[in-house]
Design an enzyme around this catalytic site. Structure first.
Site, PDB file in Angstrom:
ATOM      1  N   CYS A 185       3.080 -35.054   6.612  1.00 20.85           N
ATOM      2  CA  CYS A 185       1.756 -34.369   6.238  1.00 20.85           C
ATOM      3  C   CYS A 185       0.571 -35.030   6.489  1.00 20.85           C
ATOM      4  O   CYS A 185       0.485 -36.419   5.914  1.00 20.85           O
ATOM      5  CB  CYS A 185       1.574 -33.711   4.799  1.00 20.85           C
ATOM      6  SG  CYS A 185       0.374 -32.853   4.459  1.00 20.85           S
TER       7      CYS A 185
ATOM      8  N   HIS B   2       1.360 -25.600   0.410  1.00 16.26           N
ATOM      9  CA  HIS B   2      -0.154 -26.120  -0.109  1.00 16.26           C
ATOM     10  C   HIS B   2      -0.974 -25.122  -0.698  1.00 16.26           C
ATOM     11  O   HIS B   2      -1.687 -25.505  -1.535  1.00 16.26           O
ATOM     12  CB  HIS B   2      -0.731 -26.322   1.247  1.00 16.26           C
ATOM     13  CG  HIS B   2      -0.697 -27.814   1.856  1.00 16.26           C
ATOM     14  ND1 HIS B   2      -0.727 -29.103   1.221  1.00 16.26           N
ATOM     15  CD2 HIS B   2      -0.113 -28.262   3.018  1.00 16.26           C
ATOM     16  CE1 HIS B   2      -0.282 -29.850   1.771  1.00 16.26           C
ATOM     17  NE2 HIS B   2       0.079 -29.497   2.902  1.00 16.26           N
TER      18      HIS B   2
ATOM     19  N   HIS C 171       5.989 -25.179   4.594  1.00 13.92           N
ATOM     20  CA  HIS C 171       5.173 -26.308   4.259  1.00 13.92           C
ATOM     21  C   HIS C 171       3.574 -26.081   3.858  1.00 13.92           C
ATOM     22  O   HIS C 171       3.295 -26.278   2.840  1.00 13.92           O
ATOM     23  CB  HIS C 171       5.160 -27.066   5.286  1.00 13.92           C
ATOM     24  CG  HIS C 171       4.144 -28.499   5.104  1.00 13.92           C
ATOM     25  ND1 HIS C 171       4.835 -29.870   4.896  1.00 13.92           N
ATOM     26  CD2 HIS C 171       2.933 -28.836   5.148  1.00 13.92           C
ATOM     27  CE1 HIS C 171       3.887 -30.613   4.794  1.00 13.92           C
ATOM     28  NE2 HIS C 171       2.755 -30.229   5.073  1.00 13.92           N
ATOM     29  N   GLU C 172       3.038 -25.052   4.844  1.00 12.80           N
ATOM     30  CA  GLU C 172       1.634 -24.757   4.532  1.00 12.80           C
ATOM     31  C   GLU C 172       1.393 -23.530   3.393  1.00 12.80           C
ATOM     32  O   GLU C 172       0.712 -23.857   2.559  1.00 12.80           O
ATOM     33  CB  GLU C 172       1.034 -23.897   5.756  1.00 12.80           C
ATOM     34  CG  GLU C 172       1.165 -25.369   6.953  1.00 12.80           C
ATOM     35  CD  GLU C 172       0.548 -26.455   6.766  1.00 12.80           C
ATOM     36  OE1 GLU C 172      -0.227 -26.730   6.123  1.00 12.80           O
ATOM     37  OE2 GLU C 172       0.885 -27.443   7.492  1.00 12.80           O
TER      38      GLU C 172
END
Length: 163
Positions: free
Chosen positions: A95, A141, A137-138
């Site tokens: 990241c 966030h 993953h995003e």
């Protein structure tokens, strides 16, 4: 379009839950364009709004699985939600908010995501392999989570290294 600074681990914005996008206007379009430009300039596969300091549920993911004569393009996900997962993949993940670091994570092999586009229309997207990993993953966030919370146990990492 502008390149925005990438927020690094230690900044509390990365630990916060993002608010839904409710207004689909020029301000959102500028954010998405800036996130795309930042993604393309900094490398990587995706970018989430909190990584550029904005606590809104907005993500851009680079689609690289295109025909040989095609060009990569960006998928914009507003207020995304994973609606199904299938299979499992293990592999390295990093990241740009944690520069120079990476680890082995376990993610679904395939995901389906429901999200709005920049004009507010609901759409569905399917991601396999790297795209599934990037979607997960995003979207993590947006809930204030980093990939480091999903690191595979040491015994899994040791087995992968031997394979």
């Amino acid at each position: 379009m502008a390149i925005r600074s990438i927020v690094k681990k230690g900044d509390s914005v990365l630990e916060k839950h993002c608010r839904p996008v409710t207004e689909f206007n020029d301000r959102l379009h500028i954010l998405l364009d800036d996130m795309t430009q930042t993604l393309l300039e900094s490398g990587g596969v995706g970018r989430a709004a909190p990584q550029v300091g904005v606590l809104r549920q907005a993500v851009v993911v680079l689609e690289t699985n295109v025909p040989e004569d095609g060009e990569a393009y960006v998928i914009e996900l507003i207020n995304p939600e994973i609606i199904s997962e299938d299979g499992e993949q293990r592999g390295p993940e990093g990241c740009l908010s944690l520069p120079g670091k990476s680890g082995i994570t376990v993610r679904p092999e395939t995901v389906k995501v429901k999200a709005q586009n920049r004009d507010g229309k609901w759409c569905q997207y399917k991601g396999d392999g790297l795209k599934a990993r990037a979607f997960c993953h995003e979207i993590d966030h947006l809930d204030g989570h980093l990939y480091t919370e999903r690191l595979a146990p040491k015994e899994v990492i040791d087995r992968i290294k031997k394979e």
